[in-house]
Design a protein around this motif. Structure first.
Motif, mmCIF file in Angstrom:
data_model
loop_
_atom_site.group_PDB
_atom_site.id
_atom_site.type_symbol
_atom_site.label_atom_id
_atom_site.label_comp_id
_atom_site.label_asym_id
_atom_site.label_seq_id
_atom_site.Cartn_x
_atom_site.Cartn_y
_atom_site.Cartn_z
ATOM 1 N N ALA A 1 0.828 -1.204 0.000
ATOM 2 C CA ALA A 1 0.000 0.000 0.000
ATOM 3 C C ALA A 1 0.862 1.254 0.000
ATOM 4 N N THR A 2 1.970 1.233 0.730
ATOM 5 C CA THR A 2 2.875 2.383 0.759
ATOM 6 C C THR A 2 3.520 2.608 -0.598
ATOM 7 N N LEU A 3 4.014 1.533 -1.207
ATOM 8 C CA LEU A 3 4.670 1.673 -2.519
ATOM 9 C C LEU A 3 3.701 2.137 -3.603
ATOM 10 N N VAL A 4 2.518 1.559 -3.625
ATOM 11 C CA VAL A 4 1.527 1.965 -4.631
ATOM 12 C C VAL A 4 1.065 3.396 -4.371
ATOM 13 N N GLY A 5 0.882 3.760 -3.103
ATOM 14 C CA GLY A 5 0.494 5.127 -2.769
ATOM 15 C C GLY A 5 1.523 6.143 -3.231
ATOM 16 N N LEU A 6 2.801 5.860 -2.977
ATOM 17 C CA LEU A 6 3.865 6.768 -3.432
ATOM 18 C C LEU A 6 3.941 6.832 -4.951
ATOM 19 N N ALA A 7 3.747 5.689 -5.610
ATOM 20 C CA ALA A 7 3.763 5.674 -7.081
ATOM 21 C C ALA A 7 2.614 6.502 -7.654
ATOM 22 N N LEU A 8 1.436 6.413 -7.042
ATOM 23 C CA LEU A 8 0.295 7.188 -7.533
ATOM 24 C C LEU A 8 0.488 8.684 -7.307
ATOM 25 N N ILE A 9 1.120 9.055 -6.204
ATOM 26 C CA ILE A 9 1.396 10.473 -5.968
ATOM 27 C C ILE A 9 2.416 10.978 -6.995
ATOM 28 N N ALA A 10 3.420 10.173 -7.294
ATOM 29 C CA ALA A 10 4.385 10.556 -8.333
ATOM 30 C C ALA A 10 3.693 10.672 -9.687
ATOM 31 N N LEU A 11 2.779 9.749 -9.974
ATOM 32 C CA LEU A 11 2.028 9.793 -11.233
ATOM 33 C C LEU A 11 1.173 11.049 -11.318
ATOM 34 N N ALA A 12 0.640 11.498 -10.194
ATOM 35 C CA ALA A 12 -0.156 12.729 -10.185
ATOM 36 C C ALA A 12 0.685 13.907 -10.662
ATOM 37 N N PHE A 13 1.923 13.989 -10.196
ATOM 38 C CA PHE A 13 2.787 15.082 -10.633
ATOM 39 C C PHE A 13 3.124 14.973 -12.118
ATOM 40 N N GLU B 1 3.334 17.116 -17.359
ATOM 41 C CA GLU B 1 3.495 16.727 -18.762
ATOM 42 C C GLU B 1 2.203 16.923 -19.562
ATOM 43 N N PRO B 2 2.304 17.409 -20.786
ATOM 44 C CA PRO B 2 1.109 17.474 -21.643
ATOM 45 C C PRO B 2 0.726 16.064 -22.100
ATOM 46 N N ALA B 3 -0.492 15.924 -22.600
ATOM 47 C CA ALA B 3 -1.019 14.610 -22.988
ATOM 48 C C ALA B 3 -0.153 13.931 -24.045
ATOM 49 N N ARG B 4 0.476 14.679 -24.921
ATOM 50 C CA ARG B 4 1.302 14.067 -25.967
ATOM 51 C C ARG B 4 2.581 13.446 -25.404
ATOM 52 N N SER B 5 3.033 13.900 -24.235
ATOM 53 C CA SER B 5 4.272 13.400 -23.643
ATOM 54 C C SER B 5 4.057 12.237 -22.671
ATOM 55 N N LEU B 6 2.809 11.914 -22.380
ATOM 56 C CA LEU B 6 2.535 10.799 -21.481
ATOM 57 C C LEU B 6 2.852 9.484 -22.186
ATOM 58 N N PRO B 7 3.302 8.479 -21.447
ATOM 59 C CA PRO B 7 3.506 7.160 -22.060
ATOM 60 C C PRO B 7 2.194 6.644 -22.637
ATOM 61 N N SER B 8 2.261 5.896 -23.713
ATOM 62 C CA SER B 8 1.044 5.460 -24.401
ATOM 63 C C SER B 8 0.195 4.514 -23.566
ATOM 64 N N TRP B 9 0.753 3.882 -22.546
ATOM 65 C CA TRP B 9 -0.018 2.954 -21.722
ATOM 66 C C TRP B 9 -0.793 3.661 -20.616
ATOM 67 N N LEU B 10 -0.556 4.958 -20.432
ATOM 68 C CA LEU B 10 -1.291 5.708 -19.411
ATOM 69 C C LEU B 10 -2.607 6.231 -19.965
ATOM 70 N N PRO B 11 -3.679 6.186 -19.163
ATOM 71 C CA PRO B 11 -4.927 6.815 -19.600
ATOM 72 C C PRO B 11 -4.714 8.316 -19.804
ATOM 73 N N GLY B 12 -5.213 8.841 -20.875
ATOM 74 C CA GLY B 12 -5.085 10.262 -21.149
ATOM 75 C C GLY B 12 -4.059 10.606 -22.204
ATOM 76 N N HIS B 13 -3.293 9.617 -22.683
ATOM 77 C CA HIS B 13 -2.306 9.881 -23.738
ATOM 78 C C HIS B 13 -3.044 10.245 -25.024
ATOM 79 N N GLU B 14 -2.694 11.386 -25.581
ATOM 80 C CA GLU B 14 -3.274 11.834 -26.848
ATOM 81 C C GLU B 14 -2.149 12.400 -27.700
#
Length: 80
Positions: free
Chosen positions: A12-24, A29-42
């Protein structure tokens, strides 16, 4: 209900920290710079996914709070 399981707290700690990092990442990053496997990549989009970042941050905080409560000392019930 108490899980009282060290692996659950660590996960839970590792996933929580990963999700907070993902929030940043979502906020910076703009949608074009997100990895293609992330929701929101355009491809070609300069839009920032603020709501995705907020959701990721809130769920990450919730997991950290869960881990915190699970890692505390166990209370016993007083006999009446």
């Amino acid at each position: 209900m108490r899980l009282n399981s060290r692996p659950v707290v660590i996960l839970a700690t590792l996933v929580g920290l990963a999700l907070i990092a993902l929030a940043f990442v979502y906020w910076v990053e703009p949608a074009r710079s997100l990895p293609s496997w992330l929701p929101g990549h355009e491809a070609g989009s300069s839009h920032h996914h603020i709501k995705h970042g907020i959701a990721s941050f809130v769920v990450g905080l919730a997991l950290l709070v869960f881990a915190w409560f699970q890692s505390g000392p166990q209370r016993t019930r007083a006999a009446a």
